[in-house]
Write a protein that holds these residues in place. Structure first.
Motif, PDB file in Angstrom:
ATOM      1  N   TRP A 257      28.647 -14.496  57.966  1.00  0.00           N
ATOM      2  CA  TRP A 257      30.060 -14.233  58.165  1.00  0.00           C
ATOM      3  C   TRP A 257      30.851 -14.664  56.930  1.00  0.00           C
ATOM      4  O   TRP A 257      30.685 -15.790  56.439  1.00  0.00           O
ATOM      5  CB  TRP A 257      30.580 -14.950  59.411  1.00  0.00           C
ATOM      6  CG  TRP A 257      29.844 -14.565  60.659  1.00  0.00           C
ATOM      7  CD1 TRP A 257      29.060 -13.463  60.857  1.00  0.00           C
ATOM      8  CD2 TRP A 257      29.798 -15.291  61.882  1.00  0.00           C
ATOM      9  NE1 TRP A 257      28.533 -13.435  62.113  1.00  0.00           N
ATOM     10  CE2 TRP A 257      28.972 -14.554  62.784  1.00  0.00           C
ATOM     11  CE3 TRP A 257      30.364 -16.465  62.354  1.00  0.00           C
ATOM     12  CZ2 TRP A 257      28.713 -14.960  64.078  1.00  0.00           C
ATOM     13  CZ3 TRP A 257      30.121 -16.873  63.642  1.00  0.00           C
ATOM     14  CH2 TRP A 257      29.289 -16.127  64.498  1.00  0.00           C
ATOM     15  N   SER A 258      31.740 -13.842  56.467  1.00  0.00           N
ATOM     16  CA  SER A 258      32.529 -14.116  55.256  1.00  0.00           C
ATOM     17  C   SER A 258      33.803 -14.872  55.617  1.00  0.00           C
ATOM     18  O   SER A 258      34.468 -14.567  56.631  1.00  0.00           O
ATOM     19  CB  SER A 258      32.905 -12.806  54.549  1.00  0.00           C
ATOM     20  OG  SER A 258      31.742 -12.093  54.170  1.00  0.00           O
ATOM     21  N   ASP A 366      35.422  -8.050  57.435  1.00  0.00           N
ATOM     22  CA  ASP A 366      33.965  -8.087  57.393  1.00  0.00           C
ATOM     23  C   ASP A 366      33.412  -7.517  58.695  1.00  0.00           C
ATOM     24  O   ASP A 366      33.805  -7.920  59.809  1.00  0.00           O
ATOM     25  CB  ASP A 366      33.496  -9.531  57.190  1.00  0.00           C
ATOM     26  CG  ASP A 366      31.990  -9.619  56.962  1.00  0.00           C
ATOM     27  OD1 ASP A 366      31.334  -8.559  56.927  1.00  0.00           O
ATOM     28  OD2 ASP A 366      31.468 -10.742  56.812  1.00  0.00           O
TER      29      ASP A 366
END
Length: 411
Positions: A257-258, A366
């Motif tokens: 996850w960004s 994202d």
């Protein structure tokens, strides 16, 4: 030895006297010979006298005496030597006997000392064995006493068991009903507090098998048990295994996850225009310089204005982002554990925290973050607990064996 020496002294005196007399007899012959030479006027020597043979015999006799004396002395010396050797040999034999006696006494003393030591050791060993024997006897006595007590307790317990079996045989039906009532309670507890449909069904089926032993007298109770079993079979349980698998996938994808990036907006500030300064006098120049300085200072102070979005997340250091992801994993693990235990409140609280952290710290653009947010929302709204029926309304009341009947049977 004293007599022999005295005898030897007397012989020496006799020899001396004989020699003296012989010497005295020969002296006149030596003195008369010159006279003969004088009378003859130097003529021829006189012929020897017939008495000259006695002198030769006297010399032989003297030699024989001396030989006898020497032989006697030799015999005496030999006798003394023999007696001395015999005495020395006797002394040597005595010393050998004394040495042998001393050696024997020393051996006897050593053997006696060794025997005394062995006797002492044997006495100590015998005392130790006697003490150990006494201890074993006491231990055996205590063991026998314990065995006697255990045997008495066993006999008493056996009597009680026999009595209980008699009472159980006398009140068999009541005991079966009591056991079935206990199984009713187990089923209600598993269904109400744990949502355990399988455990509740097992308890009810066991109760039904017990009631079957009583025959037709328990038809109504068996019907109530059958209704409870059907109600449990109609319960639709949530698919907790699939939900747990979704949570496991979220835990494994946390690192993908960004995070959000902080954006800053820079806007230029308006600098107000000042009126022209009056430069005709010295005061005008001074006032113009002061106004120019104030304008420069204000312009520098308001040249750049930084505006932020509403409560944006601050830029995180790498170690802070690591802790954030680890906390997300912990929350997801807590939600999974609460799901498997059927704790709906803890399950939803953990997922609420996960959803809030996703909205605050992770990038909405994202795809992985959007998919994780949708999964968390779906799991949070899902039913964790099944709609369990109230078994208390369907099952008969629990019955216990009559205490008065048991007391009467015991009497």
């Amino acid at each position: 030895m004293n007599d022999a020496s005295t005898h030897h002294g007397k012989q020496d005196e006799a020899v001396t006297d004989s020699n003296g007399s012989t010497t005295a007899d020969a002296a006149p012959e030596e003195t008369t010979q010159p006279q003969t030479d004088a009378d003859g006027g130097g003529g021829q020597a006189a012929a020897p006298k017939p008495g000259g043979g006695d002198g030769g015999r006297g010399g032989d006799r003297r030699a024989a005496v001396l030989a006898a004396v020497a032989l006697l002395i030799a015999l005496i010396v030999a006798g003394l030597g023999g007696m001395g050797g015999w005495w020395v040999w006797e002394r040597f034999q005595a010393l050998e006997r004394a040495s042998d006696d001393y050696a024997e006494r020393m051996e006897v003393a050593e053997v006696r000392e060794r025997l005394d030591s062995l006797e002492g050791n044997l006495t100590g060993r015998v005392d130790n064995l006697a003490e150990e024997h006494s201890s074993h006897v006491r231990s055996l006595a205590r063991a026998e006493e314990t065995m006697r007590t255990v045997r008495e307790q066993h006999d008493s317990a056996q009597e009680r068991m026999d009595r209980i079996e008699e009472l159980a045989a006398a009140h068999r039906d009541e005991w079966i009903l009591s056991e079935a009532g206990y199984l009713y309670g187990v089923a209600r507890y598993r269904a109400r507090f744990h949502g355990d449909v399988s455990g509740a069904l097992d308890a009810l089926r066991e109760a039904d098998s017990l009631l079957e032993e009583l025959g037709g007298a328990t038809v109504d109770q068996r019907q109530a048990v059958a209704d409870a079993i059907n109600a449990l079979l109609d319960v639709r349980l949530p698919d907790r295994e699939a939900m747990a698998a979704d949570l496991r996938a979220l835990i494994n994808g946390v690192d993908e996850w960004s995070l959000k990036r902080v954006e800053r907006q820079v806007e230029p500030a308006d600098v107000p225009r000042q009126r022209d300064a009056e430069l005709d006098s010295l005061d005008g120049w001074r006032n113009a310089g002061l106004r120019a300085w104030e304008q420069f200072r204000d312009a520098i102070g308001s040249l750049v204005v930084v505006r932020r979005d509403d409560a944006p997340p601050r830029l995180m250091a790498p170690e802070e982002s690591h802790y954030l992801r680890e906390n997300l994993r912990l929350q997801l693990l807590s939600a999974r554990a609460a799901l498997l235990q059927g704790d709906a409140d803890a399950y939803r609280d953990s997922l609420e925290d996960v959803g809030e952290w996703l909205d605050r710290h992770f990038d909405d653009d994202d795809d992985a973050v959007r998919e994780a947010r949708e999964t968390v929302s779906r799991l949070r709204d899902a039913d964790v607990e099944a709609d369990m029926p109230d078994l208390g309304e369907k099952l008969p009341e629990r019955r216990l064996p009559g205490r008065n009947n048991m007391m009467e049977g015991g009497e």
